[in-house]
Design a protein around this motif. Structure first.
Motif, PDB file in Angstrom:
ATOM      1  N   LEU A  98       6.247  20.369   0.924  1.00  0.00           N
ATOM      2  CA  LEU A  98       4.960  21.290   1.470  1.00  0.00           C
ATOM      3  C   LEU A  98       3.934  20.301   1.709  1.00  0.00           C
ATOM      4  O   LEU A  98       3.628  19.563   0.942  1.00  0.00           O
ATOM      5  N   TRP A 153      15.401  21.031  -2.379  1.00  0.00           N
ATOM      6  CA  TRP A 153      16.443  20.844  -1.613  1.00  0.00           C
ATOM      7  C   TRP A 153      16.864  21.787  -0.583  1.00  0.00           C
ATOM      8  O   TRP A 153      16.841  23.102  -1.274  1.00  0.00           O
ATOM      9  N   VAL A 192       3.552  17.966  -1.442  1.00  0.00           N
ATOM     10  CA  VAL A 192       4.193  18.349  -2.754  1.00  0.00           C
ATOM     11  C   VAL A 192       5.562  18.643  -2.497  1.00  0.00           C
ATOM     12  O   VAL A 192       6.026  19.448  -1.442  1.00  0.00           O
ATOM     13  N   LYS A 193       6.458  17.637  -3.153  1.00  0.00           N
ATOM     14  CA  LYS A 193       7.969  17.839  -2.838  1.00  0.00           C
ATOM     15  C   LYS A 193       8.619  19.132  -3.727  1.00  0.00           C
ATOM     16  O   LYS A 193       8.275  19.707  -4.601  1.00  0.00           O
ATOM     17  N   LEU A 194       9.044  19.985  -2.874  1.00  0.00           N
ATOM     18  CA  LEU A 194       9.762  21.217  -3.152  1.00  0.00           C
ATOM     19  C   LEU A 194      11.131  21.416  -3.830  1.00  0.00           C
ATOM     20  O   LEU A 194      11.199  21.888  -4.756  1.00  0.00           O
TER      21      LEU A 194
END
Lengths: 189, 60
Positions: free
Chosen positions: A112, A102, A98-100
């Protein structure tokens, strides 16, 4: 040229890269989720899949190969006795990324990566029911299509009417806009 | 050596730079809390992604 040279170097020498992934894999299987940069997470996913496949095999040889990458005996045990058994129902794709956002310090995109939960019997059933629903929908759609073909002649007439109505609406909306603009101008004066 | 004959005027310099501009970031409303967030990324206001992925958010 880098034709057919798979994999990412991540700006590291091969020894640096190898050690980094040993560290990351060990802590990943220990805590089951870690936060890293997008690029590292994507490479880690590949390595995790390899190790879990080894864990599923479960023999001594694969245990020794896995021990090359995992730096903690306890974690190795956990991988073979716990994690590998959890993924019996999965063939591959044991992780989720899962992209969180910057990172504060250097603006690197972070994500994550975590182990997916056990694919139990319930979920399997759900998937099957979903597929059935889809097939049902398709059949109903086909029926509708056949009906709609019969209506096409009527539709063409309706379409013409619709076009006319749209034109009327557009002219109306333009008028309204003009009125609004005038109103805006007036109070300023 | 080849050398420019004239200094480039402010006008010419600035005209060259008209294509150099920032673009607004792509944002979509979070399905959970309706705050604007970048697409394909966990919401950093409510910490969710696709309804479940919870990242701990410090509550003030």
């Amino acid at each position: 040229m880098r034709h057919r040279k798979a994999g990412k170097k991540l700006n590291r020498t091969s020894s640096h890269r190898r050690l980094m992934f040993r560290n990351m894999l060990t802590s990943f299987f220990d805590s089951e989720k870690i936060e890293t940069t997008d690029a590292k997470a994507k490479v880690l996913k590949k390595e995790v899949d390899k190790l879990i496949t080894l864990g599923k095999k479960g023999d001594l040889h694969s245990r020794r190969i896995a021990a090359k990458m995992i730096r903690d005996k306890e974690v190795l045990k956990k991988l073979f006795d716990d994690i590998a058994k959890r993924f019996k129902n999965r063939i591959s794709g044991y992780t989720r990324i899962v992209k969180l956002g910057w990172r504060q310090g250097d603006g690197a995109p972070t994500s994550l990566i975590e182990l997916l939960p056990d694919l139990g019997e319930e979920k399997k059933e759900k998937k099957v029911t979903k597929k059935e629903d889809k097939t049902k929908e398709k059949t109903t759609k086909k029926k509708k299509e056949t009906v709609s073909k019969a209506k096409t002649d009527k539709k063409s007439v309706k379409k013409e009417k619709k076009v006319k109505a749209k034109k009327v609406e557009e002219s109306k909306s333009e008028k309204e806009e003009n009125l609004q603009e005038k109103k805006r101008v007036k109070p300023k004066n | 050596m080849a050398v420019p004959k004239r200094k480039k005027s402010k006008s010419r310099r600035d005209k060259r730079r008209t294509h150099k501009k920032l673009s607004a970031p792509a944002l979509v409303p979070c399905p959970q809390c309706n705050e604007l967030k970048p697409p394909h990324r966990a919401c950093f206001y409510c910490g969710t992604y696709k309804g479940e992925e919870v990242i701990k958010i410090k509550e003030e």
